[in-house]
Design a protein around this motif. Sequence first.
Motif, PDB file in Angstrom:
ATOM      1  N   ALA A  77     -71.078   2.042  66.120  1.00  0.00           N
ATOM      2  CA  ALA A  77     -70.875   1.197  67.314  1.00  0.00           C
ATOM      3  C   ALA A  77     -69.467   0.627  67.342  1.00  0.00           C
ATOM      4  CB  ALA A  77     -71.911   0.074  67.327  1.00  0.00           C
ATOM      5  N   HIS A  78     -68.977   0.214  66.165  1.00  0.00           N
ATOM      6  CA  HIS A  78     -67.638  -0.370  66.113  1.00  0.00           C
ATOM      7  C   HIS A  78     -66.571   0.665  66.457  1.00  0.00           C
ATOM      8  CE1 HIS A  78     -63.849  -1.364  64.007  1.00  0.00           C
ATOM      9  NE2 HIS A  78     -64.108  -2.592  64.438  1.00  0.00           N
ATOM     10  N   GLU A  79     -66.681   1.882  65.886  1.00  0.00           N
ATOM     11  CA  GLU A  79     -65.641   2.886  66.075  1.00  0.00           C
ATOM     12  C   GLU A  79     -65.686   3.521  67.468  1.00  0.00           C
ATOM     13  OE1 GLU A  79     -63.324   3.114  64.066  1.00  0.00           O
ATOM     14  OE2 GLU A  79     -64.163   2.012  62.389  1.00  0.00           O
ATOM     15  N   LEU A  80     -66.859   3.629  68.064  1.00  0.00           N
ATOM     16  CA  LEU A  80     -66.948   4.231  69.401  1.00  0.00           C
ATOM     17  C   LEU A  80     -66.640   3.237  70.498  1.00  0.00           C
ATOM     18  CD1 LEU A  80     -70.117   6.523  69.182  1.00  0.00           C
ATOM     19  CD2 LEU A  80     -67.718   7.206  69.170  1.00  0.00           C
ATOM     20  N   ARG A  81     -66.691   1.938  70.188  1.00  0.00           N
ATOM     21  CA  ARG A  81     -66.446   0.937  71.216  1.00  0.00           C
ATOM     22  C   ARG A  81     -65.015   1.052  71.781  1.00  0.00           C
ATOM     23  NH1 ARG A  81     -67.444  -3.265  68.392  1.00  0.00           N
ATOM     24  NH2 ARG A  81     -69.670  -3.345  68.904  1.00  0.00           N
ATOM     25  N   SER A  82     -64.071   1.359  70.902  1.00  0.00           N
ATOM     26  CA  SER A  82     -62.679   1.423  71.349  1.00  0.00           C
ATOM     27  C   SER A  82     -62.423   2.575  72.321  1.00  0.00           C
ATOM     28  CB  SER A  82     -61.761   1.522  70.128  1.00  0.00           C
ATOM     29  OG  SER A  82     -60.422   1.668  70.525  1.00  0.00           O
ATOM     30  N   PRO A  83     -62.734   3.852  71.955  1.00  0.00           N
ATOM     31  CA  PRO A  83     -62.494   4.929  72.929  1.00  0.00           C
ATOM     32  C   PRO A  83     -63.331   4.803  74.186  1.00  0.00           C
ATOM     33  CG  PRO A  83     -63.685   5.770  71.021  1.00  0.00           C
ATOM     34  CD  PRO A  83     -63.235   4.387  70.678  1.00  0.00           C
ATOM     35  N   LEU A  84     -64.562   4.343  74.083  1.00  0.00           N
ATOM     36  CA  LEU A  84     -65.389   4.192  75.274  1.00  0.00           C
ATOM     37  C   LEU A  84     -64.856   3.092  76.183  1.00  0.00           C
ATOM     38  CD1 LEU A  84     -68.999   4.589  73.787  1.00  0.00           C
ATOM     39  CD2 LEU A  84     -67.658   6.256  75.094  1.00  0.00           C
ATOM     40  N   GLY A  85     -64.371   2.013  75.571  1.00  0.00           N
ATOM     41  CA  GLY A  85     -63.758   0.953  76.379  1.00  0.00           C
ATOM     42  C   GLY A  85     -62.504   1.435  77.087  1.00  0.00           C
ATOM     43  N   ALA A  86     -61.708   2.262  76.377  1.00  0.00           N
ATOM     44  CA  ALA A  86     -60.503   2.800  76.998  1.00  0.00           C
ATOM     45  C   ALA A  86     -60.851   3.725  78.156  1.00  0.00           C
ATOM     46  CB  ALA A  86     -59.664   3.546  75.952  1.00  0.00           C
ATOM     47  N   ILE A  87     -61.874   4.539  77.983  1.00  0.00           N
ATOM     48  CA  ILE A  87     -62.311   5.432  79.056  1.00  0.00           C
ATOM     49  C   ILE A  87     -62.729   4.628  80.287  1.00  0.00           C
ATOM     50  CG2 ILE A  87     -64.136   7.057  79.727  1.00  0.00           C
ATOM     51  CD1 ILE A  87     -64.041   8.149  76.872  1.00  0.00           C
ATOM     52  N   SER A  88     -63.501   3.562  80.082  1.00  0.00           N
ATOM     53  CA  SER A  88     -63.959   2.734  81.216  1.00  0.00           C
ATOM     54  C   SER A  88     -62.786   2.101  81.942  1.00  0.00           C
ATOM     55  CB  SER A  88     -64.909   1.651  80.709  1.00  0.00           C
ATOM     56  OG  SER A  88     -66.064   2.231  80.131  1.00  0.00           O
ATOM     57  N   LEU A  89     -61.827   1.572  81.140  1.00  0.00           N
ATOM     58  CA  LEU A  89     -60.685   0.930  81.782  1.00  0.00           C
ATOM     59  C   LEU A  89     -59.822   1.937  82.540  1.00  0.00           C
ATOM     60  CD1 LEU A  89     -59.044  -1.610  82.308  1.00  0.00           C
ATOM     61  CD2 LEU A  89     -57.850  -1.194  80.137  1.00  0.00           C
ATOM     62  N   ASN A  90     -59.590   3.098  81.926  1.00  0.00           N
ATOM     63  CA  ASN A  90     -58.802   4.130  82.611  1.00  0.00           C
ATOM     64  C   ASN A  90     -59.499   4.617  83.882  1.00  0.00           C
ATOM     65  OD1 ASN A  90     -56.557   4.250  80.911  1.00  0.00           O
ATOM     66  ND2 ASN A  90     -57.610   5.587  79.451  1.00  0.00           N
ATOM     67  N   ALA A  91     -60.816   4.769  83.830  1.00  0.00           N
ATOM     68  CA  ALA A  91     -61.549   5.198  85.017  1.00  0.00           C
ATOM     69  C   ALA A  91     -61.431   4.166  86.128  1.00  0.00           C
ATOM     70  CB  ALA A  91     -63.020   5.442  84.659  1.00  0.00           C
ATOM     71  N   ALA A  92     -61.542   2.889  85.774  1.00  0.00           N
ATOM     72  CA  ALA A  92     -61.410   1.838  86.783  1.00  0.00           C
ATOM     73  C   ALA A  92     -59.997   1.828  87.385  1.00  0.00           C
ATOM     74  CB  ALA A  92     -61.730   0.474  86.169  1.00  0.00           C
ATOM     75  N   PHE A 137     -52.305   0.312  76.713  1.00  0.00           N
ATOM     76  CA  PHE A 137     -52.766  -0.318  75.457  1.00  0.00           C
ATOM     77  C   PHE A 137     -54.182   0.115  75.127  1.00  0.00           C
ATOM     78  CE2 PHE A 137     -53.075  -3.410  72.194  1.00  0.00           C
ATOM     79  CZ  PHE A 137     -54.356  -3.922  72.262  1.00  0.00           C
ATOM     80  N   MET A 138     -55.037   0.111  76.124  1.00  0.00           N
ATOM     81  CA  MET A 138     -56.425   0.506  75.875  1.00  0.00           C
ATOM     82  C   MET A 138     -56.528   1.996  75.594  1.00  0.00           C
ATOM     83  SD  MET A 138     -58.249  -2.147  75.835  1.00  0.00           S
ATOM     84  CE  MET A 138     -59.814  -1.283  75.775  1.00  0.00           C
ATOM     85  N   GLY A 139     -55.698   2.781  76.226  1.00  0.00           N
ATOM     86  CA  GLY A 139     -55.787   4.211  76.019  1.00  0.00           C
ATOM     87  C   GLY A 139     -55.332   4.609  74.629  1.00  0.00           C
ATOM     88  N   LEU A 140     -54.351   3.908  74.080  1.00  0.00           N
ATOM     89  CA  LEU A 140     -53.813   4.270  72.782  1.00  0.00           C
ATOM     90  C   LEU A 140     -54.378   3.413  71.666  1.00  0.00           C
ATOM     91  CD1 LEU A 140     -50.045   4.666  73.782  1.00  0.00           C
ATOM     92  CD2 LEU A 140     -51.755   6.483  73.495  1.00  0.00           C
ATOM     93  N   GLY A 141     -55.044   2.326  72.018  1.00  0.00           N
ATOM     94  CA  GLY A 141     -55.526   1.411  70.978  1.00  0.00           C
ATOM     95  C   GLY A 141     -56.768   1.925  70.306  1.00  0.00           C
ATOM     96  N   GLY A 142     -57.294   1.146  69.382  1.00  0.00           N
ATOM     97  CA  GLY A 142     -58.559   1.481  68.713  1.00  0.00           C
ATOM     98  C   GLY A 142     -58.366   1.628  67.243  1.00  0.00           C
ATOM     99  N   GLY A 143     -58.076   2.788  66.783  1.00  0.00           N
ATOM    100  CA  GLY A 143     -57.992   3.045  65.354  1.00  0.00           C
ATOM    101  C   GLY A 143     -59.166   3.816  64.844  1.00  0.00           C
ATOM    102  N   ALA A 144     -59.875   4.546  65.699  1.00  0.00           N
ATOM    103  CA  ALA A 144     -61.014   5.305  65.252  1.00  0.00           C
ATOM    104  C   ALA A 144     -60.615   6.387  64.300  1.00  0.00           C
ATOM    105  CB  ALA A 144     -61.738   5.892  66.459  1.00  0.00           C
ATOM    106  N   THR A 145     -59.469   6.985  64.523  1.00  0.00           N
ATOM    107  CA  THR A 145     -59.043   8.077  63.648  1.00  0.00           C
ATOM    108  C   THR A 145     -58.809   7.571  62.240  1.00  0.00           C
ATOM    109  OG1 THR A 145     -58.005   9.145  65.514  1.00  0.00           O
ATOM    110  CG2 THR A 145     -57.328   9.893  63.344  1.00  0.00           C
TER     111      THR A 145
END
Length: 564
Positions: free
Chosen positions: A345-360, A6-14
């Motif tokens: 900040a709003h648009e980058l929060r989603s991919p950066l959050g996904a990266i952190s979760l995937n790394a963990a 969910f975190m990897g595919l979520g967001g909507g930055a595009t």
Amino acid sequence: MSQRKFMGLGGGATASEPGIALASERLANAAAEPAYDDEQEFPLVIANIPATPRQKAWAVGVAVSLIVLAAVIAPFARIQLGQINGFVPVLQTALALAEFITAALLFAQFSIQPQRALLALASGYVFSGSFAFLQTLAFPNGYAPAGLIGDGLNSPAWLYVLWHTAFPAAILVYGFTKDRSTAGRPGRPAIAAIVLAFGCIAATVAGLTWMVTAKAEFLPSFYVNDVRHQTPLGNQVNLILLLWNVTALTVLFARMRTILDLWLMVTLLAYLPNFLVAIIGSSVRFTVGWYAARGFVLVGSCMLLTILLIETMFIYSRLASVIALQRRERANRLLSIDAVTGAIAHELRSPLGAISLNAATGLSHLRATSPELEELENILCDIEADGSRAADIISSIREMTIKTAHGGASANVEDVAELARRLLRHDLLANGVSVTTEFQGNIPPVVLDGTELQQILLNLCKNAIDAMSSVPADQRELRMKTRLDGGTTVHLSIEDSGAGISPRDQERIFDPFFTTKQGGMGLGLAISCNLAARCGGKLRLIKSDVKGSIFELEIPISAPASAP
């Protein structure tokens, strides 16, 4: 693992990247363009302000009034009146004070934009005020029976001659040099020139005054035993002074261009009765003509001072307007920076959050007893994709910034309207305003760039929100509509359900500094109207009544609309 997916595919930055890019375009334009582009530069000094038809009409009216008044007084010029000993000291002291203040204002103008003509004219006013005051000291029965300086008979007359010789001479120098482009440097060089001029004036005034007071017996006599009656030399000198003033007046008339030229002509015209009365009507002191002539001189001395004060006030008001507009533009730019940084900040929060979760998640797999290599590969691929998505967001901002800085800016009205609605979402919710959009779709780009278009829409929407503050919350509705007119013009209307604008105020709402809001600056609509006009568009109030107001923005498209 579903949480990771969910975190990897979520967001909507595009999906939001066009909004980010448009916000960055606003920021780039704000940095690349001047705060307020006023194509008509106003002069820095009054000496360079052209005379308008209205000012010429005022000058002609004053000149005609002086001529009529002189004609009315002329038949009574020889009537002898009582001798008022304090008349000359009081009148000419006030006159000298007016001349010195005028000189100070002209020297101030010179210090801003050094021009030799201004320096000469200011020096002429210092000469005039000095000789006018010194004549009061020499005038008999003014401060003393025979005056404080001079011989009591001829010294006052010679100081009068010096007075009315030096002033037209300075105006002649001004008239012949005022159109030359050579100018000095402001600051210390200009101040040094003023100090040097004062030194020369003081030395010249002192030398000439000493000559006509201490050595008056060596000069031709204007009076022989009676201070009331002049010798024939008096009429002859008055005729010469008249011709001298007429010469200066003629030079100014032939080279008249500015407000300063215009009112100097009126000043010289006010001086002429002083000589005409002495030549034609009376050469005797303390007559109607004698008193009236000195009154004309006082009016002439105060003439230019009044105009300098009025025009200085107008220049100050225009300067204050420009500063206020610049401050408003600066505030808008700060709002733009807040909008862009918030959107980033709003648009980058989603991919950066996904990266952190995937790394963990990947670390937890590596620490497991038997790590699943296939799952780790998927996690690393997701991290790579999210990193690429964040890089794409930043790249799109950079590309739009470079494009905007190199010109060719245009914008889609509906995209900018949608972004403006997003930026005002908090204000709309806080004020209970519902938004309805009726977009035509497939609207071609317009010639106005996104920065300026967004500024116009934000101003209109904020005004609409404020206008609906007095109606019930359930009746507050904001409508945005777009339509394409003839394939060449895009119309965008902003409609509110407020109380409307009174008919008396509707004609003035686009004037700078006019506002009906408490604490408002009255600049939003003025700036918006100016931005629309610069690209060939229009901002109009279509309707305003008790049911609300409709503002319509009309902007040409940047290219002909393609056929369907």
